[in-house]
Design a protein around this motif. Structure first.
Motif, PDB file in Angstrom:
ATOM      1  N   ASP A 237       0.621  -1.220   0.016  1.00  0.00           N
ATOM      2  CA  ASP A 237       0.431   0.073  -0.074  1.00  0.00           C
ATOM      3  C   ASP A 237       1.000   1.320   0.144  1.00  0.00           C
ATOM      4  O   ASP A 237       0.615   2.612   0.328  1.00  0.00           O
ATOM      5  CB  ASP A 237      -0.649   0.152   0.897  1.00  0.00           C
ATOM      6  CG  ASP A 237       0.224   0.191   2.675  1.00  0.00           C
ATOM      7  OD1 ASP A 237      -1.065   0.142   3.436  1.00  0.00           O
ATOM      8  OD2 ASP A 237       0.532   0.089   2.771  1.00  0.00           O
TER       9      ASP A 237
ATOM     10  N   HIS B 182       2.873   2.387   2.608  1.00  0.00           N
ATOM     11  CA  HIS B 182       2.566   2.776   3.759  1.00  0.00           C
ATOM     12  C   HIS B 182       4.636   2.316   3.542  1.00  0.00           C
ATOM     13  O   HIS B 182       5.513   2.981   4.083  1.00  0.00           O
ATOM     14  CB  HIS B 182       2.635   2.062   4.774  1.00  0.00           C
ATOM     15  CG  HIS B 182       2.416   2.337   6.151  1.00  0.00           C
ATOM     16  ND1 HIS B 182       1.590   3.640   6.860  1.00  0.00           N
ATOM     17  CD2 HIS B 182       3.522   2.273   7.077  1.00  0.00           C
ATOM     18  CE1 HIS B 182       2.273   3.857   8.120  1.00  0.00           C
ATOM     19  NE2 HIS B 182       3.047   2.272   8.233  1.00  0.00           N
TER      20      HIS B 182
ATOM     21  N   THR C 283      -7.035   5.245   5.084  1.00  0.00           N
ATOM     22  CA  THR C 283      -6.540   4.237   4.480  1.00  0.00           C
ATOM     23  C   THR C 283      -5.906   4.440   3.450  1.00  0.00           C
ATOM     24  O   THR C 283      -6.363   3.474   2.576  1.00  0.00           O
ATOM     25  CB  THR C 283      -8.383   3.437   4.628  1.00  0.00           C
ATOM     26  OG1 THR C 283      -9.396   4.223   4.164  1.00  0.00           O
ATOM     27  CG2 THR C 283      -9.228   3.294   5.731  1.00  0.00           C
TER      28      THR C 283
ATOM     29  N   ARG D 273       0.104   7.071   7.893  1.00  0.00           N
ATOM     30  CA  ARG D 273      -0.201   6.469   6.643  1.00  0.00           C
ATOM     31  C   ARG D 273       1.729   6.084   6.589  1.00  0.00           C
ATOM     32  O   ARG D 273       2.435   5.797   5.125  1.00  0.00           O
ATOM     33  CB  ARG D 273      -0.795   6.800   5.912  1.00  0.00           C
ATOM     34  CG  ARG D 273      -2.376   7.351   5.630  1.00  0.00           C
ATOM     35  CD  ARG D 273      -3.161   5.633   6.177  1.00  0.00           C
ATOM     36  NE  ARG D 273      -2.342   5.070   4.956  1.00  0.00           N
ATOM     37  CZ  ARG D 273      -2.240   3.870   4.722  1.00  0.00           C
ATOM     38  NH1 ARG D 273      -2.392   3.238   5.737  1.00  0.00           N
ATOM     39  NH2 ARG D 273      -2.461   2.555   3.809  1.00  0.00           N
TER      40      ARG D 273
END
Length: 400
Positions: free
Chosen positions: A2, A4, A325, A359
């Motif tokens: 993702d 991150h 998210t 994040r």
């Protein structure tokens, strides 16, 4: 993946720049039209006129003209007091720009007052090509007209501030900072006048704080500055996010000697423009590596009506909802600038910063003590925002 972990591995520690005192003092200083002495003098004159009226109450003509003068002076005192608080009109050039938004005689007065010293007028914007602007202290300001009817943008006067030496060093390329005005009734000239971006750039460069850069004040009014567009792609209306990312940025890269990669491209703004910079920047992390947000908010709030109840559009344009998210395919670095006199801004800035850090992204909050949600704050924090962008530009290897 993702993004991150990727972001955490690439970023260095972001810091709030430490700047020379003369640079910061200059940015905090009031312009001649912002002085509280103006509204105090007008208010005092109104009181004096009222005293004369009561002293000569028996004279009808004195009462009639006296109450008229009292009303005019009181109105002027209120307007100048508001301007002293907000910091929108600093100089005669700022006043000229404001009058030019009016009709007829008001517009004519604005044009007569405008000497074009701080920013070229739209009438000078034949320059949709390099070299057609005004120059001060070696710094040039062009107006690049970029109408985009395909995306519902009938006109777009984007101001390009070029650093001293730009025309003398034909081989050099420059990083770019894009700045967005506030809403409603904001416009692209605001960052050049109320925000004093040209003067701040010169002060920072002359102090050796930043390397030369190009600053573009973007027109996201869609020809209607009275509407609170919030820099959005409006369903059935102007596509302002797309206009900035897909029309303005490529046009600037084509017309000027930019370092055309995300590591050397920053997006910023104040208030509604700050929301737009945050939202557009998060949507386009492939294009902008640095975000510079003054007077931030992360929710459409009262402006949600511009999306006419479109739930998908509202969700997609509310960073407060999607940021926690959100995947980050590339790292970003964000500075959020606030005044401590606006506690909601302070809370919002820390909420956004915390969400970004969660994040794996870099976020710094800079606070100016005693300042509020006004142009004073945007102007006072601009040196820090530009210096923060410069830190990131220097740390990014050019890829094009």
């Amino acid at each position: 993946m993702d993004g991150h972990g990727l972001a955490s591995g690439i970023h260095r520690a972001a810091t709030d720049p430490v700047l020379p005192g003369d640079v910061t003092a200059r940015a905090r200083d009031l312009g001649p039209f912002e002085s509280p002495l103006i509204w105090l003098a007008l208010a005092s004159a109104a009181v004096a006129v009222l005293a004369v009226v009561f002293a000569l109450w028996h004279r009808r003509r004195v009462r009639r003209w006296g109450f008229t003068a009292f009303g005019v002076l009181l109105l002027l005192a209120a307007v100048t007091a508001l301007n002293s608080y907000v910091g929108y009109v600093r100089t005669s050039d700022d006043l000229a720009r404001l009058l030019q938004k009016g009709p007829g005689v008001v517009n004519l007065a604005g044009r007569l007052l405008d000497d074009g010293h701080e920013a070229p007028s739209d009438s000078e914007s034949a320059g949709s090509h390099p070299g057609a602007g005004t120059a001060t202290a070696g710094q040039r300001i062009d107006v690049v007209n970029l109408p985009d009817p395909a995306h519902g943008v009938p006109s777009g006067s984007n101001y390009v501030v070029l650093p001293p030496g730009y025309d003398a060093t034909a081989a050099r390329r420059y990083p770019v900072v894009y700045l967005i005005h506030g809403y409603p009734f904001g416009g692209p000239r605001d960052w050049l006048t109320s925000g004093d971006a040209p003067g701040t750039l010169l002060a920072l460069q002359q102090a050796g704080v930043i390397e030369p850069m190009i600053v573009v004040s973007v027109d996201l009014t869609a020809g209607n500055p009275a509407t609170d567009w919030e820099c959005l792609d409006i369903p059935g209306g102007p596509q302002l996010e797309t206009y900035l990312a897909r029309t303005v940025v490529p046009a600037i890269d084509q017309r000027y000697r930019t370092i055309a990669d995300r590591g050397h491209r920053a997006l910023g703004g104040m208030s509604g423009g700050g929301f737009g910079a945050l939202n557009i920047g998060l949507h386009h992390v492939d294009e902008f590596g640095t975000l510079l947000i003054a007077l931030p908010y992360d929710d459409l709030n009262d402006s949600v009506g511009v999306l006419d109840g479109n739930r998908a559009a509202i969700a997609a344009n509310t960073p407060r909802r999607y940021l926690p998210t959100m995947p980050f395919p590339a790292p970003i670095s964000v500075m959020l600038a606030v005044g401590t006199g606006a506690p909601t801004d302070v809370t919002t800035a820390h909420r956004i910063a915390d969400a970004l850090r969660a994040r794996g992204q870099e976020a710094v909050v800079h606070a100016e003590r005693g300042f509020n949600h006004t142009w004073h704050t945007a102007r006072a924090t601009l040196p820090y925002l530009l210096a923060f962008a410069d830190q990131n530009f220097r740390a990014s290897p050019a890829t094009s």
